[in-house]
Motif scaffolding. Structure first.
Motif, PDB file in Angstrom:
ATOM      1  N   GLU A   1       0.803  -1.216   0.000  1.00 29.09           N
ATOM      2  CA  GLU A   1       0.000   0.000   0.000  1.00 29.09           C
ATOM      3  C   GLU A   1       0.834   1.263   0.000  1.00 29.09           C
ATOM      4  N   SER A   2       2.089   1.136   0.423  1.00 31.14           N
ATOM      5  CA  SER A   2       2.957   2.301   0.499  1.00 31.14           C
ATOM      6  C   SER A   2       3.961   2.314  -0.648  1.00 31.14           C
TER       7      SER A   2
ATOM      8  N   ASN B   1      -7.023   1.482  -0.766  1.00 31.13           N
ATOM      9  CA  ASN B   1      -5.743   2.012  -0.303  1.00 31.13           C
ATOM     10  C   ASN B   1      -5.918   3.399   0.287  1.00 31.13           C
ATOM     11  N   ASP B   2      -7.009   3.580   0.994  1.00 29.89           N
ATOM     12  CA  ASP B   2      -7.247   4.904   1.528  1.00 29.89           C
ATOM     13  C   ASP B   2      -6.294   5.204   2.685  1.00 29.89           C
ATOM     14  N   PHE B   3      -5.695   6.361   2.592  1.00 26.49           N
ATOM     15  CA  PHE B   3      -4.749   6.799   3.603  1.00 26.49           C
ATOM     16  C   PHE B   3      -5.431   6.973   4.951  1.00 26.49           C
ATOM     17  N   TYR B   4      -6.676   7.404   4.921  1.00 22.48           N
ATOM     18  CA  TYR B   4      -7.353   7.735   6.170  1.00 22.48           C
ATOM     19  C   TYR B   4      -8.050   6.530   6.777  1.00 22.48           C
ATOM     20  N   TYR B   5      -7.630   5.329   6.323  1.00 24.17           N
ATOM     21  CA  TYR B   5      -8.214   4.102   6.849  1.00 24.17           C
ATOM     22  C   TYR B   5      -7.920   3.977   8.342  1.00 24.17           C
ATOM     23  N   ARG B   6      -6.672   4.177   8.725  1.00 23.13           N
ATOM     24  CA  ARG B   6      -6.332   4.194  10.154  1.00 23.13           C
ATOM     25  C   ARG B   6      -5.464   5.392  10.538  1.00 23.13           C
ATOM     26  N   TYR B   7      -5.132   6.234   9.568  1.00 26.57           N
ATOM     27  CA  TYR B   7      -4.200   7.317   9.858  1.00 26.57           C
ATOM     28  C   TYR B   7      -4.670   8.264  10.969  1.00 26.57           C
TER      29      TYR B   7
ATOM     30  N   SER C   1      -6.329   7.617  13.593  1.00 24.69           N
ATOM     31  CA  SER C   1      -6.039   6.949  14.869  1.00 24.69           C
ATOM     32  C   SER C   1      -4.549   6.977  15.162  1.00 24.69           C
ATOM     33  N   PHE C   2      -3.742   6.784  14.126  1.00 25.75           N
ATOM     34  CA  PHE C   2      -2.292   6.835  14.323  1.00 25.75           C
ATOM     35  C   PHE C   2      -1.883   8.166  14.933  1.00 25.75           C
TER      36      PHE C   2
ATOM     37  N   GLY D   1       3.620  -0.547   6.873  1.00 25.88           N
ATOM     38  CA  GLY D   1       2.631   0.451   6.483  1.00 25.88           C
ATOM     39  C   GLY D   1       2.197   1.226   7.720  1.00 25.88           C
ATOM     40  N   ILE D   2       1.108   1.993   7.589  1.00 26.84           N
ATOM     41  CA  ILE D   2       0.666   2.846   8.702  1.00 26.84           C
ATOM     42  C   ILE D   2       0.367   2.023   9.960  1.00 26.84           C
TER      43      ILE D   2
END
Lengths: 457, 457, 457
Positions: free
Chosen positions: B34-35, B54-60, B62-63, B123-124
């Motif tokens: 994904e990255s 591949n959405d960046f805001y899937y867990r970002y 929360s990160f 990944g994230i």
């Protein structure tokens, strides 16, 4: 003592410029399709079936992280002086609040102007870019901290945003450089812009304010709030406007590891530079961030995680070394007074970031450069792109130096209410400062005591 | 006075370990699909049609919340001492910056290693896990605050991350426990790890530093920054790596209400424990968080909102009671010096959280346990899972106690530059501390006065 | 001196109310479908194919931003007093932690009660609304800061949340007003609620505590943390529960520019109001936020970006003017003591926001009002909707004034442990305050010195 009366100039500038913003927004700025209530019609016309096409959280979380960096990050980083915390965080607030409005217009004219309607259509991504644009001016403020009036800062901002929009247009749209996190367009430009202004405004007798040019215990802790919010959200900064999907992921990962690496080398060099190995808060507050600055231009590249670690490693060392050796040297030899040391945190790491991106771009395989940057290099060989990245960096520096010098001379006109040399770094000049019981008692006491002593004699 | 010269050891450790990180990252760490810029190819190969995959805001988001907890939350929580704020927030920064790199490797080897290529693909989500891993060591730092050198802290971190990765692997992958918010793997482990180290490093004459082992007014306010960012983002912490969809929703809701409940009972017990009902900042800063710790392991379970309230209710009481009664008792009877009281905030609530999750899992209906945890219990009855949850908690505690004891003995070797008993809780030892006008004047004054008095006699 | 013994009342209220929460949650509150482990079944039953229907990040990032505003924003904004920072941030924490639980119930009964099952089903959006509900009470706390006991504050919260839920139901569900950012339901209500309470609780001899009713240098810097987190996240506040898609985009953009505009006019008026143009921290901390308050009700409307700028422009002026002129006037003539000046930051801008939304709604073209608000106006002409917006504002104010007066009289019963007039604004009353070396030495010194002086005579 200089005349620091700003009761006319500051309100006048604020009112006139804000009214100008209202008028210009009225003439030029409109909501873009995604923000306009006509979206349902537009959606139908464009045959868009999914609501995900207009998802608010597409880039909004990144926007908020960047927003925090601009106002709390930069603002609190500048509270470290013992008696200039109001000015540090307060003028930062003023600069950014004006700057983002002017940036929406300037960047709009260059990037989002619809030639048919003559309007600029804005959405969330424009807000992120406006915040980025402010960052350049806030970096410049770092060099000037404590030595200029708020009116001067608004002038610095007006010209800074204007120059920024032009150099950004040249670098990104004409030279087609890649600079997702702004190593060149934000940090190198902002850094050299501030340094050039500060160089023109050199104050011979600044040592008359020497007793205020330092921190106290709690002001250093306040500054750590700024440092940490900058440090934590830097992955968002470098990925905020990167290509959606893998580009954003990569930008976040690269920045995260580069910053971690900078912390260790900044600590190491800071310890080395003291007789018994004690750490210096100035280094921890600033040099730990150098990796983020330097990763800006190549954050979305396939630099690999260990490549990012190496960038952070080197920049942590260079930046700390700058604080220990270069800043005092510049002040003594080049007559350049740089309050926050932006030379070490922004100018040099930003410049290095630009050149690193040139090397990484040039070293990219054809495949990766095509894929990874969505065909943006498609018409160029990696080597050529590398050359353009380097050229872009030089453009940013040139704009900073020349623009800064000109703005510096404008600021020398004695109408802006700037403080005298013995009055710098002091909130008393522009703020109503509360009487601080803790500091006042001892002084009173001291005076009483002196009187008493004299009576004894 | 001990030899606190760290000009060789600190830079050496930082440089050598950071270089080791670069080398190990170079050998092992790569971007995951994904990255990676090859994502478009991968996407085609896997027949993925939606960009949402591949959405960046899937867990970002929360990160970033977790990231704030690690650096600002833990960091500022440890600024409460009157003269150890630099060390509190600064060494926290150093530990976490090193720890997250080492965690990416250690967790990578255990969880993400591809045996074909010999690489760890990150990944994230790996960044979130690395931050989690650091939390264990930062908890341990809480017990040691003010009594160890930064070199010792880096050793604590090196071993702490290593132990963490092993116990996490055993608990999550071998015992198949559920622990989304880390009650066992983070809090119970980190708490007992720190307590064991502190017990080995017992200082007979620590009362020689008693005058510095307390807060001043503003240091307590700084600590509230840490408390609040921990408190606010705890729902993100407990939901960050929970199952997407209903699991994350539930984890956030449960944590939110449990924490609210802890605040009221912590206030109640704090007031009860004072003669006229005054509140103690130590309790507000710490015990209000106990509900979040205890909800960790069962946050994603169907514990129901009132179940979560009850957990918060009890843990707020237990934790405050711990600060009032248990910590002084441990110090007097067990010779255990626990600067931040991690026993009450992490060790005990974490252990309780593990056992609560055992009860909740055992009480789950077959249906819910199957559905709610996406078939993870599928091969086990709820009762069996409950047993494993309890077993996992014991494993975490055992790793903490045994690992901490061993690390404690390593730290007793007199090469680490730790402070003397009369030198603890003092930033002067490892930091260049600014001369604080406010504190210096009275002292000078006092001396002058004394001299003066003597002259009078 | 009043009896400030709260060792019985505070723990009793906390325990009893928290137990009541547990019982009521047990009877009424359940997870909604999206948070329940039966989601996979529900999904199948409803023929939902996409996981995006239950995405955690649908509104969660907005929730966390609002959460930060409630606890850090409001909390730190109230740390500005020199010796009431513990109470400012600590009681804010207590109020909100209790308030959000009670709000989940009250709002649940009015908005989310399922009449078949008799249960309230909650999800992330309920958490946002509960936080909003707390904001009303925290605004009221601003007027009372330093003059009431924590027990009284819990009473203010209990009634405040109750009144809020009722007026919100009337305004949003019966009158069908639009108020995404709560100009009316939160700010106008909360502001007048606090002012009415404060008016009833007027203290004749409050000037006996005058020496504590001001800031010190660092307390003003702490307050800026609150200001900035409120300011930065206000776009999230106003867009958090707006319609997904273009409504949220627009709410964020409008709030962003309105706030920027407020900063410049607040600075201008602040400078104008001082003899030599110096800025006052009180204005920068508060009036810069007025644009966000006033944009609340019309944030999601097609007010246009320049319309938003004008709103911010005017409210920045009005609010600063309020701090300079109106607050002292109210205290002298109306016997209204308003510690934080909520009249200028919340009551008046909130009321104005309500009326602005009436004008904007009335001026909307049929098309836009239908589209932009998803048919919510469909059965009404824009003019009629405008009338309802104005009526809603009046309802909010009436609830605030009448409710506040009644609560004020309840608080006059002498059982709540409130401080005496010469004991206000002092953390010593309800907190164990650390002995502050910096302040204690001079005083000791002063006493010694006096003794010494007398001996000399």
């Amino acid at each position: 003592m200089a005349d620091t009366y700003i009761r006319v100039s500051l309100p006048a500038v604020c009112f006139v410029w804000q009214i100008a913003m209202v008028v210009l927004f009225g003439v030029f700025i409109r909501y873009n399709e995604e923000s306009d209530a006509h979206w349902p019609e537009y959606k139908k016309k464009q045959n868009i079936t999914s609501d995900a096409e207009n998802d608010f959280y597409y880039r909004y979380p990144s926007f908020q992280d960047v927003h925090v960096m601009i106002f709390v990050g930069f603002g609190f980083l500048m509270t470290f002086l013992k008696r200039y915390s109001f000015g540090g965080v307060g003028f930062n607030f003023l600069i950014a609040a004006f700057g983002l409005q002017w940036a929406l217009l300037m960047q709009g004219w260059f990037h989002s102007l619809d030639y048919n309607t003559g309007k600029i259509y804005i959405g969330i991504e424009n807000l992120i870019n406006a915040d980025f644009c402010c960052a350049g001016c806030l970096i410049a403020y770092g060099a000037l901290l404590g030595k200029v009036s708020p009116v001067q800062l608004l002038v610095v901002t007006l010209f800074g945003i204007t120059l920024f929009a032009v150099e950004e247009y040249i670098i990104l749209n004409l030279l087609h450089c890649r600079d997702a996190g702004g190593s060149m367009v934000i940090h190198a430009f902002g850094g050299y812009y501030g340094l050039a202004i500060s160089w023109v405004l050199y104050r011979q007798n600044l040592n008359q304010s020497k007793h205020l040019q330092g921190s106290v215990y709690h002001s250093d802790v306040f500054a750590m709030i700024g440092t940490l919010f900058l440090w934590m959200f830097w992955p968002s900064f470098n990925s905020a406007i990167a290509n959606h999907g893998d580009g954003q992921h990569r930008a976040a990962i690269n920045t995260y590891v580069a910053l971690a690496s900078s912390v260790l080398t900044a600590v190491a060099v800071s310890s080395l530079s003291h007789r018994t190995g004690k750490l210096d808060m100035v280094h921890i507050q600033n040099a730990t961030l150098a990796g983020g600055v330097a990763m800006g231009a190549s954050a979305e590249f396939m630099i690999t995680p260990y490549g990012a670690l190496i960038v952070g490693f080197c920049c942590g060392i260079i930046s700390t070394f700058g604080f220990v050796v270069v800043t005092p040297f510049l002040e003594r030899k080049l007559k350049l007074q740089d309050t926050c040391g932006i030379h070490n945190l922004h100018a040099v790491p930003g410049m290095l970031g630009g050149f690193i991106s040139a090397i990484v771009a040039a070293a990219a395989t054809e495949l990766v450069s095509t894929l990874g940057l969505e065909g943006k290099f498609a018409n160029r060989s990696p080597g050529t792109q590398g050359g353009y990245q380097a050229a872009g960096t030089c453009v940013a520096i040139a704009f900073g130096l020349v623009g800064g010098a000109i703005v510096g001379f404008i600021l020398k006109i004695p109408i802006w209410g700037d403080p005298a040399d013995d009055n710098c770094f002091d909130d008393e000049v522009y703020w109503e400062v509360p009487e601080d019981e803790e500091t006042i008692h001892p002084v009173l006491e001291y005076n009483n005591h002196m009187t008493h002593k004299q009576q004894d004699m």
